[in-house]
Design an enzyme around this catalytic site. Sequence first.
Site, PDB file in Angstrom:
ATOM      1  N   HIS A  70       0.830  -1.199   0.000  1.00 52.00           N
ATOM      2  CA  HIS A  70       0.000   0.000   0.000  1.00 52.00           C
ATOM      3  C   HIS A  70       0.869   1.257   0.000  1.00 52.00           C
ATOM      4  O   HIS A  70       0.543   2.260  -0.657  1.00 52.00           O
ATOM      5  CB  HIS A  70      -0.914  -0.024   1.225  1.00 52.00           C
ATOM      6  CG  HIS A  70      -1.882   1.103   1.289  1.00 52.00           C
ATOM      7  ND1 HIS A  70      -2.319   1.641   2.478  1.00 52.00           N
ATOM      8  CD2 HIS A  70      -2.512   1.809   0.324  1.00 52.00           C
ATOM      9  CE1 HIS A  70      -3.161   2.630   2.232  1.00 52.00           C
ATOM     10  NE2 HIS A  70      -3.304   2.751   0.940  1.00 52.00           N
ATOM     11  N   GLU A  73       1.915   2.021  -3.510  1.00 51.14           N
ATOM     12  CA  GLU A  73       0.850   2.613  -4.322  1.00 51.14           C
ATOM     13  C   GLU A  73       0.877   4.138  -4.210  1.00 51.14           C
ATOM     14  O   GLU A  73       0.667   4.855  -5.193  1.00 51.14           O
ATOM     15  CB  GLU A  73      -0.503   2.078  -3.866  1.00 51.14           C
ATOM     16  CG  GLU A  73      -1.678   2.686  -4.615  1.00 51.14           C
ATOM     17  CD  GLU A  73      -2.968   2.673  -3.820  1.00 51.14           C
ATOM     18  OE1 GLU A  73      -3.695   3.693  -3.860  1.00 51.14           O
ATOM     19  OE2 GLU A  73      -3.248   1.663  -3.159  1.00 51.14           O
ATOM     20  N   HIS A  74       1.147   4.637  -3.020  1.00 54.81           N
ATOM     21  CA  HIS A  74       1.220   6.085  -2.804  1.00 54.81           C
ATOM     22  C   HIS A  74       2.530   6.661  -3.325  1.00 54.81           C
ATOM     23  O   HIS A  74       2.557   7.695  -3.995  1.00 54.81           O
ATOM     24  CB  HIS A  74       1.086   6.398  -1.316  1.00 54.81           C
ATOM     25  CG  HIS A  74      -0.300   6.285  -0.786  1.00 54.81           C
ATOM     26  ND1 HIS A  74      -1.018   7.363  -0.321  1.00 54.81           N
ATOM     27  CD2 HIS A  74      -1.124   5.212  -0.634  1.00 54.81           C
ATOM     28  CE1 HIS A  74      -2.213   6.966   0.093  1.00 54.81           C
ATOM     29  NE2 HIS A  74      -2.299   5.660  -0.073  1.00 54.81           N
ATOM     30  N   GLU A 150      -5.532   8.083   6.082  1.00 53.49           N
ATOM     31  CA  GLU A 150      -6.437   7.236   5.300  1.00 53.49           C
ATOM     32  C   GLU A 150      -6.944   6.064   6.134  1.00 53.49           C
ATOM     33  O   GLU A 150      -8.133   5.733   6.109  1.00 53.49           O
ATOM     34  CB  GLU A 150      -5.702   6.714   4.056  1.00 53.49           C
ATOM     35  CG  GLU A 150      -6.551   5.827   3.166  1.00 53.49           C
ATOM     36  CD  GLU A 150      -5.779   5.260   1.993  1.00 53.49           C
ATOM     37  OE1 GLU A 150      -6.379   4.493   1.212  1.00 53.49           O
ATOM     38  OE2 GLU A 150      -4.570   5.554   1.851  1.00 53.49           O
TER      39      GLU A 150
END
Length: 442
Positions: A70, A73-74, A150
């Site tokens: 994850h 992804e950022h 998030e």
Amino acid sequence: MPWHLPLAAAGEPGADLTAGQDGATIRRTVLPGGVRVITEHMPGLRSVTVGAWVGVGSRDETDGHFGSTHFLEHLLFKGTHRRSALDIAEAFDAVGGEANAATGKEHTCYYARVLDADLPMAVDVIGDMVTSARLDATELETERGVILEELAMTDDDPADVVHEEFSAAVLGSHPLGRPIGGTADTIGAVPRDAVWNHYRAHYEPGTLVVAAAGGVDHDGLCDLVVHSLTDGGWILEEAVAPRTRRDPTPQTDGIPTQGTSRTVERPVEQANIIVGGTGLAATDERRFALSVMNATLGGGMSSRLFQEVREKRGLAYTTYSFAAGHGGLGTFGLYAGCAPAKAEQVEKLLVQELERLADGGITEAELARSVGQLRGSLVLGLEDSGSRMSRLGRAELVYGELYSLEESLERIRAVTREDVRALAQDLASRPRSVVRVGPFAA
């Protein structure tokens, strides 16, 4: 004439497979180095959706790397050796395009939707991100805070929490039981070196699939991909076989052998409840029967759950059934959101409807209605290039074959009432977990 592409069997570098569907043309090429390119040309479209699918997800993380997928992804949007984060954002904004990414349990996708004339730019930028991300230490620390926010946002949504807790309850210590986005602890603890090592280990030609749908020329896209990836430093000269789809063999290590009960206290107005257990693997041949069963049980306004829990008794606003398939295993559950005082009653109704389906099966009318519902949703779901691009990527990474729309519909139409009943009996007999999120004492 129905057709399907046996993707897993076409591993020779440079091999093409073609087929037509509704005027569209699907082609596939395995480039040197093992990069797969699969396209669907849709006549008349001026737009293209292109995605770079990397065959790595949260289940592939190891101790010390949890949350890395994850994180990447950022971070891939935060700059490369050729572009800053602002350069990447401006490249798509300047042409009215859209760019985004998504992390899953088994893959990560970086995608963009642009005009056909701007496809070279989109491929160049996404290829640059995939091959040449800097993972700058300062940017990483900034993004660590963004990801923590998030996760906090997700934790504030009880519907998200109950699904995460359900996966953990059913799958236990199996890698698929971990949350896709990581946790506040893992994101807060993972060092830059671990994220970097995860990136270098998994972002390579054999794991990459480039899928595109819309106004796209297949040969032209192959040239763009080769140019972009080699500019990023990837070596594509060696004929490497791409990684095939995941092992479909049932995987039970770490999965509880008995159902569990979990209660998570949240100061909210509604109780969120899921009842369920393990389901079918993504490639299980019974997945078509599962689609029919799911539509009948909790897939729409005429479904049994909706009619019994909401329409007849007024106990919930939202109730449905769901299934998630992965390599080697899956999950299946029934959800409802209701007043805390009604939670016990609703929970019993969810169980009752599953067991009633297992005992008595479905009627001919329900079978016909479910098949019609699935037919409509399949056709409507392929009305845009983004949906078709996703179908191509998942076919390559998950299923190893791509069915035409008509062949998919034929397989759904071939499902019988006995198929549904047998599957319902199987799922109902498995260890059953109950997860509750709401204003309860844990």
